[in-house]
Design an enzyme around this catalytic site. Structure first.
Site, PDB file in Angstrom:
ATOM      1  N   ARG A 147      24.926  18.398  47.874  1.00 37.62           N
ATOM      2  CA  ARG A 147      25.527  17.331  48.658  1.00 37.62           C
ATOM      3  C   ARG A 147      26.981  17.108  48.213  1.00 37.62           C
ATOM      4  O   ARG A 147      27.359  17.453  47.105  1.00 37.62           O
ATOM      5  CB  ARG A 147      24.746  16.026  48.486  1.00 37.62           C
ATOM      6  CG  ARG A 147      23.275  16.107  48.891  1.00 37.62           C
ATOM      7  CD  ARG A 147      22.569  14.788  48.591  1.00 37.62           C
ATOM      8  NE  ARG A 147      21.176  14.795  49.038  1.00 37.62           N
ATOM      9  CZ  ARG A 147      20.141  15.110  48.266  1.00 37.62           C
ATOM     10  NH1 ARG A 147      20.346  15.461  46.992  1.00 37.62           N
ATOM     11  NH2 ARG A 147      18.905  15.088  48.736  1.00 37.62           N
ATOM     12  N   LYS A 171      19.997  12.321  44.392  1.00 38.88           N
ATOM     13  CA  LYS A 171      19.645  10.951  44.771  1.00 38.88           C
ATOM     14  C   LYS A 171      18.628  10.381  43.795  1.00 38.88           C
ATOM     15  O   LYS A 171      17.755  11.077  43.296  1.00 38.88           O
ATOM     16  CB  LYS A 171      19.083  10.923  46.197  1.00 38.88           C
ATOM     17  CG  LYS A 171      20.145  11.182  47.274  1.00 38.88           C
ATOM     18  CD  LYS A 171      19.559  11.003  48.655  1.00 38.88           C
ATOM     19  CE  LYS A 171      20.647  11.142  49.720  1.00 38.88           C
ATOM     20  NZ  LYS A 171      20.103  10.956  51.082  1.00 38.88           N
ATOM     21  N   HIS A 241      28.334  18.337  55.013  1.00 35.17           N
ATOM     22  CA  HIS A 241      26.907  18.271  55.356  1.00 35.17           C
ATOM     23  C   HIS A 241      26.490  19.440  56.243  1.00 35.17           C
ATOM     24  O   HIS A 241      25.370  19.952  56.125  1.00 35.17           O
ATOM     25  CB  HIS A 241      26.567  16.954  56.048  1.00 35.17           C
ATOM     26  CG  HIS A 241      25.100  16.815  56.332  1.00 35.17           C
ATOM     27  ND1 HIS A 241      24.162  16.596  55.339  1.00 35.17           N
ATOM     28  CD2 HIS A 241      24.399  16.913  57.487  1.00 35.17           C
ATOM     29  CE1 HIS A 241      22.957  16.552  55.879  1.00 35.17           C
ATOM     30  NE2 HIS A 241      23.074  16.738  57.180  1.00 35.17           N
ATOM     31  N   ARG A 244      25.790  22.289  54.041  1.00 36.05           N
ATOM     32  CA  ARG A 244      24.451  22.130  53.437  1.00 36.05           C
ATOM     33  C   ARG A 244      23.380  22.550  54.439  1.00 36.05           C
ATOM     34  O   ARG A 244      22.416  23.239  54.110  1.00 36.05           O
ATOM     35  CB  ARG A 244      24.263  20.672  53.003  1.00 36.05           C
ATOM     36  CG  ARG A 244      22.897  20.311  52.413  1.00 36.05           C
ATOM     37  CD  ARG A 244      22.983  18.891  51.862  1.00 36.05           C
ATOM     38  NE  ARG A 244      21.679  18.276  51.657  1.00 36.05           N
ATOM     39  CZ  ARG A 244      20.935  18.429  50.568  1.00 36.05           C
ATOM     40  NH1 ARG A 244      21.333  19.217  49.590  1.00 36.05           N
ATOM     41  NH2 ARG A 244      19.769  17.808  50.454  1.00 36.05           N
ATOM     42  N   HIS A 267      15.040  17.712  48.099  1.00 33.36           N
ATOM     43  CA  HIS A 267      14.313  16.783  48.951  1.00 33.36           C
ATOM     44  C   HIS A 267      13.023  16.334  48.262  1.00 33.36           C
ATOM     45  O   HIS A 267      12.393  17.107  47.546  1.00 33.36           O
ATOM     46  CB  HIS A 267      13.948  17.434  50.289  1.00 33.36           C
ATOM     47  CG  HIS A 267      15.109  17.572  51.215  1.00 33.36           C
ATOM     48  ND1 HIS A 267      15.133  18.467  52.268  1.00 33.36           N
ATOM     49  CD2 HIS A 267      16.299  16.924  51.267  1.00 33.36           C
ATOM     50  CE1 HIS A 267      16.276  18.356  52.921  1.00 33.36           C
ATOM     51  NE2 HIS A 267      16.995  17.441  52.329  1.00 33.36           N
ATOM     52  N   TYR A 276      15.508  21.481  59.385  1.00 38.62           N
ATOM     53  CA  TYR A 276      16.317  22.698  59.435  1.00 38.62           C
ATOM     54  C   TYR A 276      15.581  23.868  60.097  1.00 38.62           C
ATOM     55  O   TYR A 276      16.179  24.905  60.339  1.00 38.62           O
ATOM     56  CB  TYR A 276      16.727  23.115  58.020  1.00 38.62           C
ATOM     57  CG  TYR A 276      17.520  22.062  57.290  1.00 38.62           C
ATOM     58  CD1 TYR A 276      18.817  21.760  57.668  1.00 38.62           C
ATOM     59  CD2 TYR A 276      16.965  21.355  56.233  1.00 38.62           C
ATOM     60  CE1 TYR A 276      19.546  20.792  57.010  1.00 38.62           C
ATOM     61  CE2 TYR A 276      17.693  20.375  55.561  1.00 38.62           C
ATOM     62  CZ  TYR A 276      18.982  20.102  55.963  1.00 38.62           C
ATOM     63  OH  TYR A 276      19.701  19.141  55.320  1.00 38.62           O
TER      64      TYR A 276
END
Length: 297
Positions: A147, A171, A241, A244, A267, A276
């Site tokens: 990211r 995250k 993004h 990514r 994730h 995706y």
């Protein structure tokens, strides 16, 4: 007001949300509170019912706020009321039966392999610090799928060029180790040589720096990606993004399994990674259509 502050601390300290995310949640609450105060002379969020929330939703829609933005603000409210339930400040959430507004699906179009090849192999980057750094940034985005915030906050200690690995703080402060391709390691070594020649370095801990020796920022990184890809792509959106997204799509198109891509992207669930797969399916359909004898030429 005190409960908003307690909610803010909860998101930051217990949930490990980023400052940017926490501020977005809190700003949504203040936005709602201001609406209540102006229209209903009410600012106690604990006493709110769904009728008042519904009025806020109607007001936002009437003011041309998009459905996706409305949904995001209501999501902030939902989280707040879940928190109030958790600390026993309320007995029922006023949003218990709320249904999100319908939003159109926005198709994220990845760059093609040809476009990536042009950006990385055909464009002539300068031999200066800026040119070497910019190429490395693009290559890292494309070969690791990290990211933008993860790239900006990379520390010198996070990169081990001897083992071709990269430690990323994602995250909620979740760490993951990513492999670096040898060709990217070569570019990283070149960048470090140029970095060492900078006249002044203020943010020495950070791997990526601007020419003035300070860490990168969001808009600067966005401009880098947009600038170089504007030379090779006519796609409307050219951002970190999308790179990514391109990383994930190209891996899936070339046979990587979904779970491996999930781990590389950081994730927490497969559901996030499955967005995706539509591009991978499109590629499979093309291959299938071109190869099957029953397809009419």
């Amino acid at each position: 007001m005190n409960n908003i502050k307690a909610f803010q601390d909860y998101l930051q300290l217990e949930k490990n949300y980023s400052i940017h995310t926490v501020n977005a949640y809190v700003n949504d609450l203040f936005f709602f509170q201001e609406f209540l105060k102006s229209n209903f002379d009410q600012e106690n969020l604990e006493l709110v019912n769904y009728s008042l929330i519904r009025s806020w939703i109607v007001s936002m829609v009437d003011n041309s706020i998009s459905n996706s933005s409305v949904n995001r603000k209501i999501s902030s409210l939902k989280s707040f009321y879940k928190f109030l339930l958790k600390i026993k400040q309320i007995e029922t959430s006023p949003l218990l039966k709320h249904k999100s507004l319908k939003t159109p699906k926005i198709l994220q179009i990845p760059f093609s392999e040809k476009e990536l090849d042009k950006v990385l192999n055909s464009i002539k980057y300068s031999d200066s610090f800026d040119g070497v750094r910019d190429k490395l940034i693009i290559d890292l985005f494309y070969t690791t799928g990290i990211r933008r915030a993860e790239l900006i906050n990379l520390k010198m200690q996070n990169i081990n060029l001897a083992t071709n690995t990269l430690k990323v703080l994602g995250k909620r402060n979740k760490e993951r180790i990513l492999p670096i391709l040898p060709i990217v390691t070569q570019q990283a070594n070149l960048y470090l040589s140029e970095r060492a020649r900078l006249e002044r370095i203020n943010d020495d801990d950070f791997f990526f720096l601007m020419l003035k020796g300070v860490k990168l920022n969001d808009s600067f990184v966005y401009r880098i990606i947009n600038y170089y890809f504007s030379n090779v792509s006519e796609k409307v959106k050219k951002s970190p993004h999308i790179l990514r997204h391109t990383f994930a799509t190209h891996l899936l198109n070339n046979g990587a399994d979904l779970n491996s891509v999930k781990e590389l992207l950081g994730h927490s669930s497969l559901a996030s990674t499955q967005v995706y797969t539509h591009n991978s399916l499109a590629e499979l359909k093309k291959i299938y259509g071109d190869a099957h004898p029953r397809n009419q030429k």
